[in-house]
Scaffold this motif. Sequence first.
Motif, PDB file in Angstrom:
ATOM      1  N   THR A 151      79.782  54.047  30.307  1.00 40.89           N
ATOM      2  CA  THR A 151      79.528  53.019  29.307  1.00 40.89           C
ATOM      3  C   THR A 151      79.239  53.768  28.003  1.00 40.89           C
ATOM      4  O   THR A 151      78.912  54.961  28.039  1.00 40.89           O
ATOM      5  CB  THR A 151      78.323  52.124  29.663  1.00 40.89           C
ATOM      6  OG1 THR A 151      77.136  52.920  29.626  1.00 40.89           O
ATOM      7  CG2 THR A 151      78.500  51.449  31.016  1.00 40.89           C
ATOM      8  N   PRO A 152      79.338  53.114  26.853  1.00 39.69           N
ATOM      9  CA  PRO A 152      79.006  53.810  25.611  1.00 39.69           C
ATOM     10  C   PRO A 152      77.587  54.389  25.609  1.00 39.69           C
ATOM     11  O   PRO A 152      77.370  55.502  25.127  1.00 39.69           O
ATOM     12  CB  PRO A 152      79.174  52.733  24.538  1.00 39.69           C
ATOM     13  CG  PRO A 152      80.234  51.835  25.109  1.00 39.69           C
ATOM     14  CD  PRO A 152      79.932  51.795  26.587  1.00 39.69           C
ATOM     15  N   ASP A 153      76.621  53.661  26.160  1.00 32.71           N
ATOM     16  CA  ASP A 153      75.240  54.166  26.204  1.00 32.71           C
ATOM     17  C   ASP A 153      75.149  55.456  27.021  1.00 32.71           C
ATOM     18  O   ASP A 153      74.479  56.407  26.618  1.00 32.71           O
ATOM     19  CB  ASP A 153      74.293  53.122  26.802  1.00 32.71           C
ATOM     20  CG  ASP A 153      74.050  51.934  25.879  1.00 32.71           C
ATOM     21  OD1 ASP A 153      74.358  52.023  24.671  1.00 32.71           O
ATOM     22  OD2 ASP A 153      73.532  50.913  26.378  1.00 32.71           O
ATOM     23  N   GLN A 154      75.802  55.495  28.183  1.00 34.03           N
ATOM     24  CA  GLN A 154      75.780  56.695  29.020  1.00 34.03           C
ATOM     25  C   GLN A 154      76.455  57.861  28.314  1.00 34.03           C
ATOM     26  O   GLN A 154      75.963  58.989  28.346  1.00 34.03           O
ATOM     27  CB  GLN A 154      76.495  56.435  30.348  1.00 34.03           C
ATOM     28  CG  GLN A 154      75.801  55.453  31.245  1.00 34.03           C
ATOM     29  CD  GLN A 154      76.690  55.017  32.403  1.00 34.03           C
ATOM     30  OE1 GLN A 154      77.912  55.029  32.306  1.00 34.03           O
ATOM     31  NE2 GLN A 154      76.054  54.616  33.495  1.00 34.03           N
ATOM     32  N   PHE A 155      77.591  57.579  27.671  1.00 30.61           N
ATOM     33  CA  PHE A 155      78.344  58.621  26.985  1.00 30.61           C
ATOM     34  C   PHE A 155      77.520  59.223  25.845  1.00 30.61           C
ATOM     35  O   PHE A 155      77.439  60.441  25.694  1.00 30.61           O
ATOM     36  CB  PHE A 155      79.662  58.044  26.458  1.00 30.61           C
ATOM     37  CG  PHE A 155      80.642  59.091  26.031  1.00 30.61           C
ATOM     38  CD1 PHE A 155      81.447  59.720  26.966  1.00 30.61           C
ATOM     39  CD2 PHE A 155      80.774  59.443  24.700  1.00 30.61           C
ATOM     40  CE1 PHE A 155      82.360  60.695  26.578  1.00 30.61           C
ATOM     41  CE2 PHE A 155      81.682  60.402  24.302  1.00 30.61           C
ATOM     42  CZ  PHE A 155      82.479  61.037  25.240  1.00 30.61           C
ATOM     43  N   ARG A 156      76.878  58.369  25.052  1.00 31.50           N
ATOM     44  CA  ARG A 156      76.055  58.854  23.944  1.00 31.50           C
ATOM     45  C   ARG A 156      74.839  59.633  24.432  1.00 31.50           C
ATOM     46  O   ARG A 156      74.439  60.615  23.815  1.00 31.50           O
ATOM     47  CB  ARG A 156      75.621  57.690  23.060  1.00 31.50           C
ATOM     48  CG  ARG A 156      76.742  57.108  22.249  1.00 31.50           C
ATOM     49  CD  ARG A 156      76.239  55.999  21.333  1.00 31.50           C
ATOM     50  NE  ARG A 156      77.348  55.330  20.712  1.00 31.50           N
ATOM     51  CZ  ARG A 156      77.705  54.082  20.966  1.00 31.50           C
ATOM     52  NH1 ARG A 156      77.028  53.342  21.818  1.00 31.50           N
ATOM     53  NH2 ARG A 156      78.744  53.560  20.348  1.00 31.50           N
ATOM     54  N   LYS A 157      74.242  59.193  25.511  1.00 23.41           N
ATOM     55  CA  LYS A 157      73.077  59.901  26.057  1.00 23.41           C
ATOM     56  C   LYS A 157      73.465  61.320  26.481  1.00 23.41           C
ATOM     57  O   LYS A 157      72.714  62.270  26.277  1.00 23.41           O
ATOM     58  CB  LYS A 157      72.498  59.134  27.246  1.00 23.41           C
ATOM     59  CG  LYS A 157      71.248  59.753  27.808  1.00 23.41           C
ATOM     60  CD  LYS A 157      70.662  58.912  28.915  1.00 23.41           C
ATOM     61  CE  LYS A 157      69.407  59.572  29.471  1.00 23.41           C
ATOM     62  NZ  LYS A 157      68.828  58.789  30.566  1.00 23.41           N
ATOM     63  N   GLU A 158      74.638  61.469  27.046  1.00 22.89           N
ATOM     64  CA  GLU A 158      75.102  62.774  27.540  1.00 22.89           C
ATOM     65  C   GLU A 158      75.651  63.667  26.431  1.00 22.89           C
ATOM     66  O   GLU A 158      75.450  64.877  26.450  1.00 22.89           O
ATOM     67  CB  GLU A 158      76.182  62.554  28.601  1.00 22.89           C
ATOM     68  CG  GLU A 158      76.714  63.805  29.237  1.00 22.89           C
ATOM     69  CD  GLU A 158      75.775  64.416  30.257  1.00 22.89           C
ATOM     70  OE1 GLU A 158      75.941  65.607  30.561  1.00 22.89           O
ATOM     71  OE2 GLU A 158      74.874  63.725  30.762  1.00 22.89           O
ATOM     72  N   HIS A 159      76.345  63.086  25.452  1.00 24.02           N
ATOM     73  CA  HIS A 159      77.092  63.892  24.482  1.00 24.02           C
ATOM     74  C   HIS A 159      76.621  63.752  23.036  1.00 24.02           C
ATOM     75  O   HIS A 159      77.111  64.472  22.174  1.00 24.02           O
ATOM     76  CB  HIS A 159      78.588  63.558  24.568  1.00 24.02           C
ATOM     77  CG  HIS A 159      79.173  63.865  25.899  1.00 24.02           C
ATOM     78  ND1 HIS A 159      79.380  65.153  26.343  1.00 24.02           N
ATOM     79  CD2 HIS A 159      79.573  63.055  26.912  1.00 24.02           C
ATOM     80  CE1 HIS A 159      79.892  65.126  27.561  1.00 24.02           C
ATOM     81  NE2 HIS A 159      80.013  63.863  27.920  1.00 24.02           N
ATOM     82  N   GLY A 160      75.719  62.830  22.738  1.00 19.56           N
ATOM     83  CA  GLY A 160      75.184  62.707  21.384  1.00 19.56           C
ATOM     84  C   GLY A 160      75.158  61.278  20.873  1.00 19.56           C
ATOM     85  O   GLY A 160      76.154  60.562  20.977  1.00 19.56           O
ATOM     86  N   GLN A 161      74.018  60.891  20.323  1.00 15.38           N
ATOM     87  CA  GLN A 161      73.839  59.525  19.818  1.00 15.38           C
ATOM     88  C   GLN A 161      74.693  59.237  18.591  1.00 15.38           C
ATOM     89  O   GLN A 161      74.912  58.077  18.248  1.00 15.38           O
ATOM     90  CB  GLN A 161      72.360  59.265  19.497  1.00 15.38           C
ATOM     91  CG  GLN A 161      71.468  59.248  20.713  1.00 15.38           C
ATOM     92  CD  GLN A 161      71.797  58.110  21.666  1.00 15.38           C
ATOM     93  OE1 GLN A 161      72.081  56.993  21.242  1.00 15.38           O
ATOM     94  NE2 GLN A 161      71.778  58.383  22.941  1.00 15.38           N
ATOM     95  N   HIS A 162      75.194  60.262  17.923  1.00 10.04           N
ATOM     96  CA  HIS A 162      75.990  60.088  16.713  1.00 10.04           C
ATOM     97  C   HIS A 162      77.426  59.660  17.013  1.00 10.04           C
ATOM     98  O   HIS A 162      78.163  59.280  16.106  1.00 10.04           O
ATOM     99  CB  HIS A 162      76.005  61.396  15.910  1.00 10.04           C
ATOM    100  CG  HIS A 162      76.621  62.531  16.662  1.00 10.04           C
ATOM    101  ND1 HIS A 162      75.968  63.153  17.711  1.00 10.04           N
ATOM    102  CD2 HIS A 162      77.820  63.140  16.547  1.00 10.04           C
ATOM    103  CE1 HIS A 162      76.756  64.103  18.191  1.00 10.04           C
ATOM    104  NE2 HIS A 162      77.893  64.119  17.500  1.00 10.04           N
ATOM    105  N   LEU A 163      77.826  59.714  18.267  1.00  8.19           N
ATOM    106  CA  LEU A 163      79.208  59.383  18.630  1.00  8.19           C
ATOM    107  C   LEU A 163      79.437  57.884  18.674  1.00  8.19           C
ATOM    108  O   LEU A 163      78.547  57.111  19.032  1.00  8.19           O
ATOM    109  CB  LEU A 163      79.553  59.986  19.991  1.00  8.19           C
ATOM    110  CG  LEU A 163      79.485  61.510  20.059  1.00  8.19           C
ATOM    111  CD1 LEU A 163      79.645  61.991  21.480  1.00  8.19           C
ATOM    112  CD2 LEU A 163      80.529  62.137  19.151  1.00  8.19           C
ATOM    113  N   GLY A 164      80.633  57.476  18.333  1.00  4.44           N
ATOM    114  CA  GLY A 164      81.021  56.073  18.404  1.00  4.44           C
ATOM    115  C   GLY A 164      82.162  55.891  19.369  1.00  4.44           C
ATOM    116  O   GLY A 164      82.838  56.860  19.746  1.00  4.44           O
TER     117      GLY A 164
END
Length: 92
Positions: free
Chosen positions: A72-85
């Motif tokens: 999910t976008p939340d999981q992806f950002r948590k793993e790779h960076g909150q700045h990602l969209g």
Amino acid sequence: MPLMVGPGAGGVLGMVPAFDGLRVDVTAPAGTDAAGVPGGGLVVGWVLVADEAAVGGIRVDPVFLAAGRAWTPDQFRKEHGQHLGVIVGRAD
């Protein structure tokens, strides 16, 4: 009585499969070092996520494949960076 009862903010309340032909592209601000960040992939589903800031208290997020797993976008950002969209678009 609510139709769906789930965990608190950020919790997944439900999921449905996606139809073919959509993909997620990962975005980053200009000048960001994106080395090691997997690109997007095919959308395989949609989740309802509890979010007090969203209208109605829920938002709909894509579930997409990248780096050999579903995110999910939340999981992806948590793993790779909150700045990602993430942007959903048509798969070519």
